[in-house]
Each structure stands twice: as C-alpha cells, then as structure tokens.
Design a protein around this motif. Sequence first.
Motif, PDB file in Angstrom:
ATOM      1  N   SER A  69      56.526  27.972  18.054  1.00 16.08           N
ATOM      2  CA  SER A  69      57.057  27.049  17.047  1.00 16.08           C
ATOM      3  C   SER A  69      57.104  27.668  15.653  1.00 16.08           C
ATOM      4  N   GLN A  73      60.685  27.321  13.870  1.00 12.40           N
ATOM      5  CA  GLN A  73      60.751  26.551  12.626  1.00 12.40           C
ATOM      6  C   GLN A  73      61.590  27.281  11.563  1.00 12.40           C
ATOM      7  N   THR A  76      65.097  26.400  12.004  1.00  9.31           N
ATOM      8  CA  THR A  76      65.367  25.052  11.496  1.00  9.31           C
ATOM      9  C   THR A  76      65.595  25.086   9.993  1.00  9.31           C
TER      10      THR A  76
END
Length: 399
Positions: A69, A73, A76
């Motif tokens: 993650s 991230q 994102t």
Amino acid sequence: MWLANVVALCLLAVAITSADKQLLADRSASLAMNLYQNMAKEKGLENILISPVVVASSLGLVALGGKASTASQVKTVLSADKVKDEQLHAGLAELLTDVSNSTARNVTWKISNRLYGPSSVNFADAFVQTSKKHYNYEHSKINFRDKRSAVKSINEWASKSTDGKLPEVTKDVDKTDGAMIVNAMFFKPHWDQQFHHKMVDNRGFLVSRSYTVSVPMMHRTGIYGFHEDTKNSLYVLSMPLAHKMSSMIFIMPYHVEPLERLEKLLSRKQLDTWLSSLQEKAVAISLPKVSLEVSHNLQKHLGELGLTEAVDKTKADLSNISGKKDLYLSNVFHASAFEWDTEGNAVDTSIYGSDKMKNPKLFYADHPFIFLVKDNKTNSILFIGRLVRPKGDKMRDEL
C-alpha cells in the motif's frame, strides 16, 4: 518477417511510453495545482517555486522504493492508479527527459537529485540501478550525529551541482532518522525575443501597500498572448521561450494585493479558460530582472495530499530501497534557483511601425504575481510559483 516483428514491437513500445508520458504530464499538471494550493495556505511563506514534473519523478522514486500500500498510495497521489509500475516509471522518465532537454529547448535547466539515507542503511543494488536508470538519482549515506556537518554537506552538494546558483537547501533538518530526498535545480529561461539589455532601470516593486523594494526592471514591447479578465480584475500574459517549445505565463492582479484571492481562483479548469482566452496583441511589458532561490520541505504538503504511509515511521514499507522495512520518508527538500533577465533571441524588427503595434496594452509587473512555465507539447507545468518579495533594498517612503 522476424525483423519486421521486432520493429513493430519497438514502435508499439514507443507509442505506449509516449501515451503514458502524456497521461503523466496531465497528472503532474493536476498535482501542480493541488500542491501549490496546499503550500499557499502556509502563513509566512512568501515566494513559492516548485517543479511539478520533478516532484512527480520524486514520487516515482518513492513508488520504486515502496511495497504494497505504500507504493500504491503514490499512484493515487499521482492519479495514476491504473498505470502499471513499469509504465509509470518509463513514462515519468520520458516526460522529464523530454521537457528538461536544455539543448533542444534552449533554456538552462540543471536538475540534480539525491536520496540520502542514515549511515546504518545499505542501498539494494537493484534499487540503485533502477532509480539511476529512470530518475537519475544519486545515493548517499549521511551521518546526522554531527548535524551541522551533515547540513553543510547537503548544501555544498546542492551548490556544486547548480554551479553555485543554489547556495543553500536548508539551515536545519528536524527529522534525521529516515530517508531524505533532495532536488537541487537551476532554471534560466531564454526569451523567444530578448529584452534590450540597456533598457533596464531601477524601479519600485510593491511587496505590499506599505512596503516597497528597489528592483532592476526590464522593458520591451512586442506581440504576445494577452487576456484581461475584467470580472476577476487580473491580467494574463504568455511569453514564449526560445524555440517556442515552452512559455512563461504570468497572472497578475490589477493592483497590489495579497495573492490569496487569485490563488482561490487558480485551478486546472480556470487556467485552461484563461489560456484559451489569450489573444495576440501588442503589449508593453515591464518585468523585474530577478533571481529567486527558494527551498521547500514538501514532506508535510505531500502528506496532506494523501502520501500518508511513506512519511509515517510506523506504516512505511520502503523495503525495496534497502531490503528491510527500516526506512520512512523523513524529508523532501525541493530547492530551486530561478532567474530571468534580458537574454533571448534577436528581436523581430519587422513589426515595428505596423498597425499591430498601435495602442499596446500595458503589463507592468511591479507587484506580486503568479507565474508558470508550461510545456507547449505535453501541457505539463515545468514550474509554478509566485513572486511576492524579490531581492532588493527597501525604498524610503515618500513624504
């Protein structure tokens, strides 16, 4: 047949990378606005100067060093969730290589990037090779037991890598137990049409209604993209740089005022609206002949834009960097020296005396303004900043 297939695959790979480059150019332009808006809220901050494409490549480095993650991230934050890892790195690399090609663009743009790690870290060979390949990063261990010496070492590296144009990245480092990204840059545009070097004189720059500094001001009249937004009481000016591959955009309120009002208007959509409203007109331009040296620690700002894991000691997984889950991103120093002066291509004298040059609009930049350097091919934003307080002596108040 075999050769034809190889050629076809190579062309397909180039097309894919170019498509990724364009996508990431668009994403970095959005990141530019978000990051600028976040930084503009910081009280006491005067001049701002960031290179969104360099910030995007620094985020690419974090994605390269991250797992799970922590890595996802980053995508994102870049609005690139659907881009595969290899395409992300290849696309960012191609974008930065293209827009920073000083020879093709006839600008001076020196970019040096370094990842510092604590003296206890061992950089993994695969990470070192891949980060050099895609992002041209150097890697260095640094011992913060002697903090003054460590900070001096960082500043000396930045100064040397920018030929002395950027003497200082930071005076201090608060968090010394993690990985530190340092970008050191020097950018100098070369105008498509030069200012006359003898038409420079000292004028007042109004930092505020009650504070004026003396700056050298340069002047020229020519045909430029110009828009007067009467609804929002501001001017927009576009000045092409040499080879017309990029342009400097200036956004300035009619009168001296804090830039907060303009900054609330600033967005990708609004910028596109202003740029689509530009018309080629005669403009009499007066610009400060200035140099800026600005350094920001972006760690907090990137965290506020969604990069929460990499900057958190308890959550970060940057184990691709060292093979261990022992690092977090403690600092992101983004430092630039930026100067503009009279230099540029020879002036096109054929327009003088023509009807085009009658009744020029006036763009007199003697108070705070926002500026951007925009790539005309990809529409990526190479720099975005604001000039609030140029270097100069305070002028005495008139009686």
